[in-house]
Design a protein around this motif. Structure first.
Motif, PDB file in Angstrom:
ATOM      1  N   ASN A 116     -74.736 -60.334 -77.189  1.00  0.00           N
ATOM      2  CA  ASN A 116     -73.549 -60.927 -76.564  1.00  0.00           C
ATOM      3  C   ASN A 116     -73.708 -60.942 -75.051  1.00  0.00           C
ATOM      4  N   GLY A 117     -74.206 -59.844 -74.527  1.00  0.00           N
ATOM      5  CA  GLY A 117     -74.497 -59.772 -73.101  1.00  0.00           C
ATOM      6  C   GLY A 117     -75.975 -59.966 -72.866  1.00  0.00           C
ATOM      7  N   SER A 118     -76.358 -60.018 -71.600  1.00  0.00           N
ATOM      8  CA  SER A 118     -77.761 -60.286 -71.297  1.00  0.00           C
ATOM      9  C   SER A 118     -78.572 -59.025 -71.058  1.00  0.00           C
ATOM     10  N   THR A 119     -77.908 -57.886 -70.938  1.00  0.00           N
ATOM     11  CA  THR A 119     -78.482 -56.524 -70.863  1.00  0.00           C
ATOM     12  C   THR A 119     -79.096 -56.159 -69.523  1.00  0.00           C
ATOM     13  N   GLY A 120     -79.258 -57.104 -68.610  1.00  0.00           N
ATOM     14  CA  GLY A 120     -79.842 -56.754 -67.319  1.00  0.00           C
ATOM     15  C   GLY A 120     -80.192 -57.991 -66.515  1.00  0.00           C
ATOM     16  N   SER A 121     -80.748 -57.778 -65.354  1.00  0.00           N
ATOM     17  CA  SER A 121     -81.189 -58.903 -64.538  1.00  0.00           C
ATOM     18  C   SER A 121     -82.396 -59.561 -65.207  1.00  0.00           C
ATOM     19  N   ARG A 122     -82.710 -60.768 -64.787  1.00  0.00           N
ATOM     20  CA  ARG A 122     -83.839 -61.469 -65.407  1.00  0.00           C
ATOM     21  C   ARG A 122     -85.167 -60.804 -65.078  1.00  0.00           C
ATOM     22  N   LEU A 123     -85.240 -60.077 -63.978  1.00  0.00           N
ATOM     23  CA  LEU A 123     -86.478 -59.399 -63.623  1.00  0.00           C
ATOM     24  C   LEU A 123     -86.674 -58.092 -64.381  1.00  0.00           C
ATOM     25  N   ILE A 124     -85.655 -57.666 -65.132  1.00  0.00           N
ATOM     26  CA  ILE A 124     -85.787 -56.434 -65.911  1.00  0.00           C
ATOM     27  C   ILE A 124     -85.765 -56.761 -67.404  1.00  0.00           C
ATOM     28  N   SER A 125     -84.565 -56.938 -67.984  1.00  0.00           N
ATOM     29  CA  SER A 125     -84.498 -57.158 -69.436  1.00  0.00           C
ATOM     30  C   SER A 125     -83.779 -58.441 -69.818  1.00  0.00           C
ATOM     31  N   GLY A 126     -83.284 -59.193 -68.824  1.00  0.00           N
ATOM     32  CA  GLY A 126     -82.417 -60.317 -69.134  1.00  0.00           C
ATOM     33  C   GLY A 126     -83.092 -61.670 -69.199  1.00  0.00           C
ATOM     34  N   ASN A 127     -84.426 -61.708 -69.186  1.00  0.00           N
ATOM     35  CA  ASN A 127     -85.114 -62.996 -69.224  1.00  0.00           C
ATOM     36  C   ASN A 127     -85.512 -63.343 -70.652  1.00  0.00           C
ATOM     37  N   LEU A 128     -85.107 -64.523 -71.121  1.00  0.00           N
ATOM     38  CA  LEU A 128     -85.411 -64.974 -72.470  1.00  0.00           C
ATOM     39  C   LEU A 128     -86.373 -66.155 -72.421  1.00  0.00           C
ATOM     40  N   ILE A 129     -87.158 -66.300 -73.472  1.00  0.00           N
ATOM     41  CA  ILE A 129     -87.978 -67.501 -73.620  1.00  0.00           C
ATOM     42  C   ILE A 129     -87.066 -68.732 -73.629  1.00  0.00           C
ATOM     43  N   TYR A 130     -85.904 -68.577 -74.263  1.00  0.00           N
ATOM     44  CA  TYR A 130     -84.915 -69.664 -74.318  1.00  0.00           C
ATOM     45  C   TYR A 130     -84.533 -70.118 -72.908  1.00  0.00           C
ATOM     46  N   THR A 131     -84.347 -69.157 -71.995  1.00  0.00           N
ATOM     47  CA  THR A 131     -83.978 -69.482 -70.614  1.00  0.00           C
ATOM     48  C   THR A 131     -85.073 -70.290 -69.933  1.00  0.00           C
TER      49      THR A 131
END
Length: 373
Positions: free
Chosen positions: A62-77
């Motif tokens: 539901n949430g992104s869990t962190g910044s994109r440089l840590i845990s929030g970056n998805l292949i989808y993104t």
């Protein structure tokens, strides 16, 4: 000793006395002539179903869990960013949480001390704030005035960045973009175009519409207006994307967007890519409104966009006309100083693809009565 609470109360009283005290307003049942939902996607059941299907199709937090440089970056993104880059005929794109974040991140991190930023005097507050956070020399030029821009370019130091919008948020007018591109190239400057209000009016924004994408250094594409959702992207070179990932503080130090926001952007782009009908309807509605309105030229800036405005030149009169329009069922808001310069207070009208011809003509006729008395 003056306390913070005393300071707050004094400033609020000053604003109230000046007639420009801002208040939040809840939703209402009036006919929408104020929102930025130009194409009606924010209220579209088709869009809502598409988002829900996209979210259901992909397993995500539901949430992104962190910044994109840590845990929030998805292949989808990253796939979505490539889709955006392809759509806008550019090498790369980087998503930000909002248009404000995108402008602040780009303009606070890229220009350096001894560089120069030159902004049209009417650019978004977010661009102004981003420029202020940089260490660069900062200047503004008269709105859409090529001679004024050239005067500033002649005195620019270091790398020079010129910042304009492709449709301006208060007057709804467009700049002489080709002339600006040519003068910027003459002085070896870099052009940044905020496309917040032109994306959707033109399918890919005005830069693409004029086939200038290879001559513009960077664009900010906002999804919170015509696309009916939220977020923004900076589009440009792959090197620019990598630079922003490393230096744009509004990207680095914030939690990544939740999956629902990403799914909404993708679903909106897919819907917009499949049909031109809603854009054609919007442009037809703009034409209907302009044909039905009979006001003096000096009270209406020239605009072919969704944004139309009537200059009333005082906070008191702008509020009075807006109040009367609301009483008659039209959701039209006054734009007061200091949001606009003193003497240019106005009502701002946003036209949409979903407004009916009868609603548009009724609004225009009411304005004719109010403003020609």
């Amino acid at each position: 000793m003056k306390t913070a609470e005393n300071f707050i109360q004094t400033k609020l009283a000053e604003r109230s006395d000046a007639g420009n005290f801002r208040k939040l307003r809840a939703e209402n049942n009036l006919i929408d002539f104020c929102s930025n939902d130009y194409l009606g996607l924010a209220r579209s059941p088709v869009f809502k179903i598409a988002i829900e299907a996209e979210v259901k199709k992909h397993s995500a937090f539901n949430g992104s869990t962190g910044s994109r440089l840590i845990s929030g970056n998805l292949i989808y993104t990253e796939d979505l960013e490539q889709q955006i880059a392809t759509l806008f005929d550019t090498e790369a794109a980087l998503l930000f949480k909002s248009g404000y974040d995108a402008n602040v991140g780009l303009l606070s991190s890229l220009p350096q001390r001894n560089d120069t930023i030159i902004c049209d005097e009417l650019v978004h507050a977010s661009a102004i704030d981003g420029a202020r956070l940089s260490h660069a020399n900062r200047f503004s030029f008269k709105h859409n005035d090529i001679d004024s821009l050239e005067g500033k370019l002649k005195n620019a130091k270091g790398i020079c960045y010129v910042v304009v919008e492709s449709v301006y948020s208060m007057d709804g007018d467009a700049p002489p973009l080709l002339d600006i591109v040519e003068i910027v190239e003459k002085y070896n400057a870099q052009l940044i175009v905020d496309e917040a209000h032109s994306f959707g009016l033109y399918k890919k924004g005005l830069v693409n519409e004029l086939n200038l994408q290879d001559r513009v250094f960077a664009r900010v594409i906002t999804f919170g207006k015509a696309l009916g959702c939220h977020g923004a992207a900076v589009v440009g070179s792959a090197a620019l994307r990598n630079y922003l990932v490393n230096f744009a503080r509004s990207f680095i130090y914030t939690t990544a967007a939740p999956f629902h926001q990403l799914a909404a952007i993708k679903s909106g782009l897919d819907i917009l890519g499949r049909s031109n009908d809603v854009i054609a309807q919007l442009k037809n509605n703009i034409s209907i409104f302009k044909s039905a309105l009979w006001l003096s030229a000096d009270s209406m800036p020239v605009s072919d966009s969704s944004i139309q405005c009537v200059l009333l030149k005082s906070n008191k009169k702008a509020k009075a006309v807006a109040d009367t329009l609301q009483q008659k069922g039209f959701d039209v808001r006054p734009i007061l100083s200091p949001t606009v310069a003193t003497g240019s207070e106005r009502i701002r009208i946003c036209l949409h693809a979903f407004n009916s011809e009868a609603e548009i003509i009724a609004l225009a006729e009411t304005l004719n009565e109010l403003c020609n008395e």
